[in-house]
Structure formats: C-alpha cells, structure tokens
Scaffold this active site. Sequence first.
Site, PDB file in Angstrom:
ATOM      1  N   LYS A  79     -35.876  21.832  24.921  1.00  0.00           N
ATOM      2  CA  LYS A  79     -36.886  22.632  24.635  1.00  0.00           C
ATOM      3  C   LYS A  79     -37.631  21.702  23.504  1.00  0.00           C
ATOM      4  CE  LYS A  79     -37.758  27.338  22.423  1.00  0.00           C
ATOM      5  NZ  LYS A  79     -37.036  28.433  22.032  1.00  0.00           N
ATOM      6  N   SER A 159     -38.660  32.943  24.243  1.00  0.00           N
ATOM      7  CA  SER A 159     -39.577  31.834  24.161  1.00  0.00           C
ATOM      8  C   SER A 159     -39.033  30.392  24.898  1.00  0.00           C
ATOM      9  CB  SER A 159     -39.830  31.427  22.683  1.00  0.00           C
ATOM     10  OG  SER A 159     -38.424  30.891  22.091  1.00  0.00           O
ATOM     11  N   SER A 183     -34.712  34.870  22.320  1.00  0.00           N
ATOM     12  CA  SER A 183     -35.424  33.877  23.008  1.00  0.00           C
ATOM     13  C   SER A 183     -34.352  32.925  23.779  1.00  0.00           C
ATOM     14  CB  SER A 183     -36.297  32.758  22.077  1.00  0.00           C
ATOM     15  OG  SER A 183     -37.357  33.363  21.699  1.00  0.00           O
TER      16      SER A 183
END
Lengths: 493, 495, 109
Positions: A79, A159, A183
């Site tokens: 990420k 997210s 998330s």
Amino acid sequence: MSELTDLTIAKARKGLAKGDFSAVELCEAHIKAVDAANEALNTFIMTTFEQAVERAAQSDKKIKSGDAGALEGIPLGIKDLFCTTDVQTTAGSHILDKFTPVYESTITKNLFDDGAVMIGKLNLDEFAMGSSNETSYFGNCISPWKRKTDGANLVPGGSSGGSASSVSARLVMGATATDTGGSIRQPAAFTGTVGIKPTYGRCSRWGVVAFASSLDQAGPITRTVEDAAIMLKSMASYDAKDTTSVDLPVPDYEKTLRDGVKGLRVGIPKEYRVDGMSDEIEQLWQKGIDWLKSEGAEIIDVSLPHTKYALPAYYIVAPAEASSNLARYDGVRYGLRVPGDDILSMYENTRAEGFGAEVKRRIMIGTYVLSAGYYDAYYLKAQKVRTLIKRDFDEAYKKVDVLLTPTTPSPAFAPGEKGGDDPVEMYLNDIFTVTVNMAGLPGISVPAGLSSEGTPLGLQLIGKPFDEAGILRAAQTLEDAAGLLPAPERWWV
Amino acid sequence: MYKESRETEKKNLVQGSTGDWEVVIGLEVHAQVTSNAKLFSGSSTQFGGEPNDHVSLVDAAMPGMLPVINEACVHQAIRTGLGLRAKINNRSVFDRKNYFYPDLPQGYQISQFKHPIVGEGDVVLDLKDGTSVTIGIERLHLEQDAGKSNHDLHPKHSVVDLNRSGVALMEIVSYPDMRSAEEAKAYVTKLRTILRYLGTCDGNMDEGSMRADVNVSVRRPGDPWGTRTETKNVNSIRFIGQAIEYEINRQIDVLEDGGTIDQETLLFDPKKGETRPMRSKEEAHDYRYFPDPDLLPLEFDDELVEKLRGELPELPDEKKDRFMSDYGLSPYDAEILIAARPSADYFEKVAKGRDAKLAVNWVMGDLSGHANAKGVPLHEVGVSPDQLGQLIELITDGTISGKIAKDVLEIVLEEGGNPADIVEAKGLKQMSDTGELETIVDDIITNNPKQVEQLKTKPKTIGWFVGQVMQKTKGKANPQAVNKLLQDKLEIGEG
Amino acid sequence: MGPARIRAIIYEVLMKVDEKLVRRIARLARIKVSDSDVQHLEGELSSILGFVDLLSEVDTDNIEPMTSAVDREMFERKDVVTDGGYPDDIVKNAPERDDHYFMVPKVVE
Ligand SMILES: [Mg+2]
Ligand SMILES: [Zn+2]
C-alpha cells in the site's frame, strides 16, 4: 503460467521449496498479470518490476542454499502509505509529489527481511481517508468484481482499495494494508479477500504515513486465512522506534490455525442489527453463527450499548488527529510546493492544491473540533465515549472469547453511488468496523458468500487484545465452512 | 489558585507625571536541557554544526516518523524540579501545540499543557540592599525546541536549519511576583545558578541555552493587574533588564496620556534597546492543544524521584548558608562566592583547613581584583587554590607579611611557581630574628636622638621608628617583632 | 460539561457554520478556499457536525478520556547519539534549497 497467480502464499512456498517453479517465474507471472490489469483496475500507483525480478533472483539463490525466509520469493503489493527506500511514496496524494523516502518502514523491512518481493506500490484513498478508493489523486481503483445485475464496475472499498483489488484479481499474492476505521476489513469484504487488523500496538507504525495515530494499524490482505496468518507473523514486531508498539512475543499463528472452535464462546452483539441492514447480510450473519455452532462453538448474545456512538466519536477523533498529522505537509521540506507572495500564501496555495476535497474536509473538521472553546465539547467528549466503547468490549469479553458480526452493512457499490451530496452517507460504510479501532482491538474479515448481485460479502470476527491467534482460528473455521470464493472473472484481459 | 504574595513596597514604585506606578513582572524562561541527544530523537544536541547536520528523520518530520522520549531529559526535568523545591508530578502528559512556522517541521510542537512534569516551587532572591524575596514558580514543563530561520542570507528568502529542532527545553514559568527590572535580572541570574549547579542546563545565553519571554504590566499601587505585554525570546540578562525598563516607561507614558495597553506580543531590538510589536501579526493564536497520540503518558514512581533527590549536589542556597556558618562569611560575600559553582569550589579549596578570614579576604580582595582586571572568573585567573592556600599559610605562620604576600601573588601570576619557593629564592622571609633586628634598631635609636626625645611626650610617633626599620629591611622585618624591640629599648608602654 | 451544555454548544455551532467560520477554520488550517469551496464546505461541515452531535446524548460524567489505546508504561530511550549526520538526505526532497538549507519565501517577524 496463469495458474501460478492462482496459488496461495502457502502453496507457492511449498512449490518454491520443491523447485516446481522459481521465484523469478512466480514474479514474472505476477508482473504479466499486473501489466494486463492495471489499466482497467488502476490498482498500482507505481510498479517496481525491475527490482522485483532482481529480488526474486536473490530469493532463488536463498531457496537453493537453504536460507529461505518465511516469505522468500513471494510477490506482494505494498500500500502506498508505507515508506519504501528510494521508491516514491505518495499516500495517494498530490501533496507528496515526487517524495522518495530514504528510509524503509519497519513493516516493509520485516517483510523484505523474510524474503518478500515487492511488485509495486498500491493505490489507496488519499491519506487513507475514504471507503471506496475514490479519493486518490491517482484515480479511482476498481474492483475485479462486477455487479451481475447491471454489469456495473464496483469500488473495491477503501482505503486499502488497491491492496484488496490486487489480491482479489491475482495480481499479487498478498498486500500490506492499513486500517484506521475499517480500511483493511471493509475492502476485504468488498473483494472477497481476507483482511486482518491486528491489535493496536501489534505492528509498528514507524514509516507508515500517519492518518490518525491512535487508530492506525497495519495488517495484511490475502486470499486465505492461512496466508493472513503467514503474512501477519512477518509484519508484526515490537519496535523501539514506535512508542505505541507493544513488547509482546508474536505467536506462530499458523500453528494454531486449525485447532477449531470447539468450546469457543462466540458473542453476537445485538446492537449490530441496525436499521436498514439488508436481509442478505442478516442471513449471512446467521449462516456464520450456524457454521461456528456446528463446529462446537457456544453462541452467546451480548450487548455493546455504545456501538452507535462509535462512528460519530470516530469522526471527531480521526479528523482531529489527522488535522495535526497532516500539518507537516507545508511545502517546505518535501513534496509539492505551490509558490505564493509570502510564506502564508505559499502554505495556503500548497495545501489547497496538494490535498483533495475529502482530506481538506477532514482537516477542516479536525481543526474545528480542537479549536479554542470547542475542545471539551468535541474531542474530550469523544475520547470519553471511547472509554465507554472499550468498557462495553471489556464487559462482553468477560462472557465471550470472540465476537461475530457482519463486516459491512451492504455489499460493494459502484463509483459515484455514495456520498456525492452528503459525506456522512459514505462514512456509514464503517459502522461495523470502526468500533474495533476505537477500542484498539483485533478484527478480521473473512469472505462468507456472494450477494444476490454476485458480489462478495464478509463476516467480521473481533478478538480480545492481542488475541489475533484466536480470531484467525475462528476465521479458518468460517473459511472452511463457507468454502473459498471463485476467482473473479478476468474481464480486463 | 494563585494569590499575590507581595506587599507594595515604596522602593519599587516608579514615579510618573501623574503619580506612582507599580510594576508587575512574570517570566517564562526556556532553558535547554543538558543532554547528548534530543528529546524525542537520537540526533545530537551539539551547538552549531553544518546546517541540517544534527538532524534525524524524526527532527525533520519526515512522513511516518515517530517520537521516542529520551530518559535523561525526563531525569533532568525532575532534578530541576527538585532544585526549585517544586512538586514533582508522577504522571504528566505530552500535548501537541499546533501552529505553522517554517522552522517547526511537524506543524506542531510537542509540549506539556494541562499536565506538566513539575508543579509549584519557588526561588529565593537575595537582593543588593540586604532584603530577600521569594519568587513563586508556577510550573516547569518539557518541550521541543524549534529549528532556526535566517532571514538575512537572501533578499527574498528565509533559510531554515533544523539543527536545534527537537532539542529538549524546560519551560520554567514564574508567577508574576517580580516588581522591578532588578528583581527580574536577579531572578534569572539565580535560576541560571541553580540550573548550572544541578547540571541540567549550561546557561549559556549567547548560544541560546537560556532565553526568556518577559511579561510586563503596570498598575496604580493596590489596583488589580494591568494589561500585560509579552516580549519574546530575550536572550541576555542585560537585555531582559533593558526590555523591562523600556516597557515600564512606554506603558506608563501610554497610560498617562490617557491611552490603553494592548495585550500583544513584542520583540526586543537590542541595537535600539526598544521593544516593538511582532510584524507577523496574524489572527489570535489558537494552538488546538491535544494529547499527542504518538506518545503515552509519562509516568514514574517516587522511588525514581527519591533516587534523583539523593544524588543532587549541594544547591546554591544550602552552600551559601554553610559558607556563612563554616567560614564566617557575610551574606553579601557568600552570595557572590556561590553565584558560580567553580568560584565557590575554588574558595572552599583555599579556605579548607586554613584561616577562613584570610581566605575570604584574599579571594574576595586581591584575587577578585586580578580576575576582574583580566575579565575572567576566579578559578581561571592563573592561581591555583593550592598556590593561594600556600600563600595564606605563609602569612599565618609568620613567614611573610601580608604586604610581601601581595608581591608574591604578583610573581605567581606573572611567572607561576610555588609561593614558598618564591619566598625562599627571592629572600622575602620576614626578619623575626631578634639579634639581626636588634642591631638595626640600635642603629636607628643612636642616630636619631631628636626623635627619641619626642617619643617621650608623643608615644604614637613610634610608628616612625617602625617605618625606618621597614625601610632598612625592605619590608621584610616582622612588624610585631620590631614593635616589641622598640618598646623594650625605649621603655614605653604599648603604643 | 453536561449533555445539555454540550448540545447547546453544538447547536450554536450548527447555526454558525457560515462563510465566516469556514474561512476562519481554513485560515487556521492553512488551506486557501475559493468562494465555491466555501459554499459546499458550509453544507458538508454542517452535515458532519450534525452527525457527531449524536454524542451529546451520552452521559460521560466521571468518565476518564482515553489517552492512549495502549495500556503500558512508556518506553524511554537512553541518552545516546544514534542518529543524524546526513544533511544530504534531509534536504534531498526539498522543493527549494540552498546548499543544506531549506529555502522558503521570506518571513517577516
Ligand atoms: Mg511562552
Ligand atoms: Zn515554551
């Protein structure tokens, strides 16, 4: 080669050890998959193929010489909230324009030390603020799943949208993710993947771009519970560079994974039966209860009376911390600078252009709730409510070992469908996940079936502090009962 | 709640054209904690250095960086609290103070707002006029220093160096207990002495190790507080005095002209000796304090506090009392000697086991004279405590006179060497041998019959004979011995 | 602060989410806002503040705020210099620099 990308981490490890294929072959298969998918799914902000192949070659040497690490040669996505040495790190924001750290986050270092191979940096909501990966400066990330009813593209959740989407689409075998209000778990639920948010303090936050410091916690997204156990073991560590990381040994989660749930006391919190929850979700939850029960778990009704206050409290605490954490993006030391006549206008221009609408909104809310005269009514009040939320869990855990809930109140939606007029509509996505962050507990989302629209649905298990082993074990039982979901169709090739 | 502790004193009133004014002063002193590494990072606190060299990723607020507290800085704050006789709080909390400034990389300063590590204490000042006053300490908290901006290197730019960013500071906040610039200067001086004794701050004001925010207001005696101004970052004791004097006069002028004082933040211009409002006058500050979620509350037990208490050195006030009782020093002499630990130590080495009165006179007299002339502290004047001690011993045992001793000291200062050796080599020993002296005395008596006659009616003129002997012996004659001989020979009583 | 007082403050705020407030907050946060930004921010902030208003019904008298999700004593570092000495890396990403200094538009004090 395409079957190599269908392997789980556990199986790939075995194949590499036996010499069925090389780490370079495994890596190249995934590179090919990324190349084919990235235009459609937009899961990668940046790829690092060259370094990946080099690393994989090193892994092959290590495997041959017998010093393979726990993740030797396994292709992962990172990420883009994790700082990576000499590889651009954006947090999905324009304000970190061209920022290239000279340091490696503790978590990515742990993974690389164990032999993992980074394929690239994954898309996400800007500064991890979002539940649909629609706030990224680098564009929406799309789920590999489509809605059967109208063929619409879907959001992968957020997210950690890039992480969930890439893992689900077989572009990487696993991905790092972070979870501040849901998330990791919400995108995992939306994409039919497994996502675990460990106890606050289990994984180091050092080198992870901060959103809300008291809530942020990193974890993996994988395709199976076993892979989640493998990756978490590698990611987790005590880190003297993070004051909030906790000095506890990291258990071998794989070892106890298949110990079953016989005698496990599973709590069903009644407050999670919210208005407007779809029948489908309700039925899925019941299925989960039945699965665990039939494997010998004891089902107990519990009450978490402050559940409905978790989300509003979150929308005070998280923006407040974010408004302060994001003050460092000022155009002075790194990232974007938009010139101005004086220092004040340089700041204002830079931050106006560098941050997207959702980030600005949250900075504004956070600035407001901390401002003179309002601190007690908002921030202090919210932190007190947090104490009450934590107390609810403490009470429940006197009677039960884990809690079972749905991960989300609804399945994945299409880009643009939610939150257009009212940001709160989007925030409601995290209604079942956010309590866990507020109390600092571990939580995991496991795929449990498909909706009538043909999209994945997830169940959430919530554990006692530092009992990741317990929820992984229960999650394994759910996964065994539900069966693995089929891979999404590769409509992008 | 704070209660005013001072009575109005006539000597502190300032005369305006419309009557008397009373001045109220409170100080916030920022003192750099003596430590190797910074408060929340492992980079060096060393003064100076190339720009951005003593800077870690944490100090530069790189994304994802986290603070980890330096244990030694916590201990230094506790020690300082103990030295200020203050309440030590076993639980304190770090807060973020949010504001934007180019030399504040995080966009916030980690400080302590609601729960400081040290609570109320006090500092006693002994003033020149012999009175003493107690200044209340409200609190002491730990916080980070900011970096340094330089606005003069480029016409259109400021440049930022973060070497100081993250260095530990103690902010020591006094109550508004001071009533004159003199008191404020005495307070900072005393505070610096205490910190230096404790070794918790080096007190080097020219390196910015100590600087003060000066709060000044004036009022009619007996009235409630007036509106105060805050002059930021004044970095010498002299400037603190100047800034206060300037503010007192300015405020009185404004008020006497029928104006009002604005509560504002000022800067002191040392070149002009004036204060002026900060030009970057933005909207009222709203620091949005909240507990730093990257840190946990700072907690320690009484055991640590007691351990640190046990290790404290003797503090200035204790030393002063002891000097007065052990060596018979006057309060004034004692105050001067203890002001700096090296001079106090110097004195004590000289005085220990020797004639204390002589030690005081020599240290405070000749030696201080030389030190002042050279512009160096006592212990750096070039005479070791051993050398001065030996000199005093030579006086005490009658080997040399005080007058000769002054000459010997000059020689030690210029050429070095042992006083005893110098006396020996230069033949400066007192003549106490009565045989040798007797010949000289007899000579003088025989050659001066007129004076002998005069002495019979004016016994005080014996001094003239002593002087003659001294001249003959170049000052080496023991004055007591000479006196005794003259009295015996001339058959007079003691003069 | 009791629930009634908090509710009163929050309602006062909701009434007051106007252009002036939005601009004041934006200035504090150092974010330039255009006229059209201000308009939609007014609505969005109202909505969020209205949503968090739900908390005012919770009785939090005598409840300690959560100061940290970690219930442990804070780790303290030894006082040893272990970091720094790499100014090149510190200024490497700077938008504008002069040698090893960061450069910013002139600040007037
Ligand atoms: Mg101050
Ligand atoms: Zn301060």
